[in-house]
Design an enzyme around this catalytic site. Sequence first.
Site, PDB file in Angstrom:
ATOM      1  CG  ASN A 300      -0.016  -0.006   2.397  1.00  0.00           C
ATOM      2  OD1 ASN A 300       0.805  -0.232   2.632  1.00  0.00           O
ATOM      3  ND2 ASN A 300      -0.888   0.985   3.625  1.00  0.00           N
ATOM      4  CB  CYS A 302       2.064   4.351   4.331  1.00  0.00           C
ATOM      5  SG  CYS A 302       1.390   6.164   4.302  1.00  0.00           S
ATOM      6  CD  GLU A 304       0.681   0.980   6.275  1.00  0.00           C
ATOM      7  OE1 GLU A 304      -0.579   1.627   6.215  1.00  0.00           O
ATOM      8  OE2 GLU A 304       1.439   1.513   5.542  1.00  0.00           O
ATOM      9  N   PRO A 447       1.066   4.328   9.876  1.00  0.00           N
ATOM     10  CG  PRO A 447       0.920   5.707   8.150  1.00  0.00           C
ATOM     11  CD  PRO A 447       1.025   4.316   8.251  1.00  0.00           C
ATOM     12  CB  THR A 450      -5.761  12.127  10.175  1.00  0.00           C
ATOM     13  OG1 THR A 450      -6.047  10.860   9.617  1.00  0.00           O
ATOM     14  CG2 THR A 450      -5.336  13.252   9.313  1.00  0.00           C
TER      15      THR A 450
END
Length: 627
Positions: A300, A302, A304, A447, A450
């Site tokens: 994906n 990022c 992970e 990560p 938000t």
Amino acid sequence: MKSDELINDNALRTLKARYLRRDSSGKIIETPREMFARVALHIASAHRAYEDESSVARYADEFEHVMSAGILLPNSPTLMNAGLPNGMLSACFVLPVGDSIDEIFESVKDAAMIQKAGGGTGFSFDRLRPTGDYISSSGGKTSGPISFWRVFSEATRAIQQGANRRGANMGMMSVEHPDILKFITSKARAGEFENFNISIKIPRRFMESLRSNPDGPHVVINPRTGAGFHLPRSLDVPSYELADLAPAGNAPKSPVLTVQDVWRMIVNDAWATGEPGLCFIDRVNEDNPTPHLGAIEATNPCGEQPLLDWEACNLASIDVAKFVQGGGLDEQALARTIRLGVVMLDDVIDVNNYVVAEIDRVCRGNRKIGLGYMGVADAMMELGVKYDSDEGLAFADRLGALLKENALAAGEELAKVRGSFPNWSGSTWDTHHGRAMRNAALTTIAPTGTLSILAGCSGGIEPPFALAFYRHILGGQEMLEVNAPFAKYARANGIWNDELIDKLSAGRSLREIPGISDDAKRLFVTAFDVSFEWHVRMQAAFQKHVDGAISKTINLPQWASPADVESAFNLAYDLGCKGVTVYRDQCRMGQPMALEQARALCPQCRRPVAAPAGCARCPYCGCPLCG
């Protein structure tokens, strides 16, 4: 306590900006409490297929509580779209890119549908034939992977995901693809492919050659024919074609690039710009739970979540800091929440709308989920555990073990009631473990940009970027924010004063400020206080317990050298990490950004940045700005 009363000002501002429902005029039409109730009831409705009606209300109450308290939060698309018509609830997808016009543009279309609904997409460009290769249908030559990659990038740029998110992507290419030099340098110029993160896939044989025969010629392979080639040193990187390469079976007539030459090119670009990252693809596939369905080729945006073609994953994160009680970690309460998180994410699969039919088929066949942590650094501070220490690694090891043990127990228990995932037969759960399991994979570390703002905690397993900073808010105002564990410590120990906060908010490290105890300086560290060795070791400590991978930035000071980047890469490989991304302080500060463009805030350092067009990185701290 009502849900609204658990939301701090920063979380409320974020909810209003990105999550709460609006009417056609843009007016917000739900409160945070109503949002959490909407999401909880929609997810819990999955229980109707397995239990009686009372279970729906029971689980809805549990889900609403953990979300509204910031204890356990699902990924952003779930919060935004649950309970809405045709709501797509997954954050991350991988799509195949085949070597034909039909396949390429089918993938562009599917990516557009996913990004319109709020998801991020990962692609491997390995199957595309190299620049200048033959096209039988036309008798001409192909323009190569980079040109088609640009089509994906421009499509993403054109898609506004509702009012809240822009498309985020991961682009990957094997170091053995003939166009690898073009790919390595693709983001060296500011503004190029800004809605993509990029990673080079490094097979184990490359690392072995790098260490045993670094001066040997690097061999690339045409994916269409399987023929090998050497890369002449004289190549003009932007314009070279397949015909410019030297066949690998012959003695080269001119000097060619060695394995070490290509490695150093990767290292130098990562030092200069923070990209590319590395993906140790053989290490990734060691943990592929369904090898009978194919190899994993991409992750994906990022990094992970490694996924098969057409696969998606639902993520959620638990704020570890909320389980610090009486000077210790409440492991029993954490274990219960981990198990609840597995149930929540399995429910999400049942109520999800995957947008694309093939994705729906693969996802319901494998039922992968990704439960992980946030607030890890805050928890360490609360407990007096130093992040960059053996004690910190031991704490990470224990957290990882708790996550794995309880996620697996919950997955096995769900399998007894709901059945194992449909593709279980032939999977490693069948052939290696002999264990019933509801989900092919269960854990990952995201990560949580938000989400950590909503929970009021540090992001993922990262240390905080700063102990104090000013958040820029509407109307040009600034609001002071201080790391909660540090504020508690500073007030309790009589060191809280305006001068200290001014120094910290101006970018000073606590280690540079006189009058602070050595213990405090070692405990309250920020991302750039921690050496790259400890960053990598922390990532590796979690990785051995996690099914997926780890989203983590290996921060380096501005004065770090390419040799430091190389050392970080090698250490990550040696310790069994599945990938690694470095960011040297301010390495992207030369990229222009007008003040009027600064319409978003970095979720880690909270500085104003240009509203991300996808998977850019913060020019100050390197944090992924994916949607």
